[in-house]
Scaffold this active site. Structure first.
Site, mmCIF file in Angstrom:
data_model
loop_
_atom_site.group_PDB
_atom_site.id
_atom_site.type_symbol
_atom_site.label_atom_id
_atom_site.label_comp_id
_atom_site.label_asym_id
_atom_site.label_seq_id
_atom_site.Cartn_x
_atom_site.Cartn_y
_atom_site.Cartn_z
ATOM 1 N N GLU A 60 0.814 -1.222 0.000
ATOM 2 C CA GLU A 60 0.000 0.000 0.000
ATOM 3 C C GLU A 60 0.843 1.266 0.000
ATOM 4 O OE1 GLU A 60 -2.641 -3.258 1.118
ATOM 5 O OE2 GLU A 60 -0.641 -2.647 1.822
ATOM 6 N N HIS A 129 -9.055 -5.746 11.443
ATOM 7 C CA HIS A 129 -9.763 -5.629 10.166
ATOM 8 C C HIS A 129 -11.169 -5.054 10.335
ATOM 9 C CE1 HIS A 129 -6.518 -8.301 9.042
ATOM 10 N NE2 HIS A 129 -6.854 -8.216 7.772
#
Length: 330
Positions: A60, A129
């Site tokens: 990322e 998450h």
């Protein structure tokens, strides 16, 4: 108008803008060959090719940095995170590069970039998450933050975000991609202005402010409360920054009560910001203390039973509304 899924609204918005402007491209993990981790870019590789729909390694920070650099050189990238939990790996590129570059370059560089992907919980995905970072990014000058709750708003706001000359954080939900809703026909040049909230339900007794998928709990609560002759006005913020303070204040001045529902931790939340604005600019209109509803102040649990307790729900909203109405039973 026709009904389509949330994921289809996202794909339509990106595709329509990419047909309109050749400088726009999509980049992220599995966006091309796999049609997107949640099928939100289905068919785009076939139409636009691998130079404009680009699969990346799991890095990322790397592909976010490429996006910022290309935006400085005339491109308009859309960077997809498989989840905004993974955006933490790229937070330096987002906050220290994208958000600050216009000011630090003395206006020489705009950064027309959209970072998009799902936010908050999506079932039993555990603590790392299941996080909502809207307030983190909204705390950063230079970033715009959008969190739509339905296909109509998602398409109109994403098209506006892609056209914007500033960096935009566009947050979705894994649990909304299959939701269906009415959206204008593709041939219509349909956009929604950034920074405008929407009154989803008119009411007279109490204002409920929310955004994203958790607003569904407000709708459920409003239906239950209507059976007791309590009329709720529901405001969907849609855009977190810039926030439509005027819409909130106008509603509070009508109902004299406000409950804020948010799927995030309580400390330093969006609800806290709304509370400050209301007490500063509409204190004399309030007939009860402001109530906020958030997740529990802990990391998200994996256990389904604990997760149910951790997340806000319609019953929590009903209790909060009755509290500001002074109708809560002991």
């Amino acid at each position: 108008m026709r009904k389509i899924q949330f994921r289809e609204a996202i794909a339509e918005a990106m595709s329509e803008e990419m047909r309109r402007d050749s400088s726009i491209y999509l980049m992220g993990e599995e966006v091309a060959e796999y049609n997107g981790a949640y099928k939100a870019s289905k068919g785009m590789l076939d139409e636009f090719g691998p130079e404009r729909v680009i699969d990346t390694p799991i890095s990322e920070s790397g592909f976010s940095g490429i996006g910022v650099g290309s935006a400085m050189n005339g491109c308009r990238p859309i960077i997809e995170f498989m989840t905004f939990n993974f955006s933490l790996v790229a937070i330096d590129q987002i906050i220290n590069n994208a958000a600050k570059m216009r000011q630090m370059s003395g206006g020489q560089f705009n950064i027309p970039i959209v970072f998009r992907g799902p936010t908050a919980s999506a079932g039993q995905l555990a603590a790392t998450h299941s996080q909502a970072f809207e307030n983190w990014y909204a705390n950063t000058p230079g970033l715009k933050v959008i969190v739509p709750s339905n296909p109509y708003d998602a398409k109109g706001l994403l098209k506006s975000a892609i056209r914007d000359d500033d960096p935009v954080i566009f947050m979705e939900s894994e649990q909304m991609y299959g939701d269906k809703g009415e959206v204008p026909e593709p041939e219509e040049d349909f956009t929604i202005p950034i920074g405008k909230a929407d009154i989803k339900r008119e009411g007279d007794d109490v204002t409920i402010v929310s955004f994203g998928k958790i607003i569904k709990e407000a709708y459920k609560a409003a239906d239950k409360l209507a059976e007791e002759d309590i009329s709720c006005e529901i405001i969907d913020l849609r855009t977190i920054r810039p926030m439509d303070h005027d819409a909130i204040l106008k509603s509070v001045k009508k109902t004299n009560r406000i409950v804020v529902l948010e799927e995030a931790w309580p400390f330093g939340s969006i609800a806290s910001e709304i509370t400050y604005i209301v007490q500063e600019r509409a204190f004399d209109y309030l007939d009860a203390p402001i109530q906020r509803i958030t997740t529990a102040d802990t990391p998200a649990p994996f256990s389904s039973a604990l997760l149910k307790e951790w997340l806000p729900n319609a019953d929590d909203v009903v209790k909060a509304v009755k509290k500001v109405m002074y109708k809560l039973e002991d």
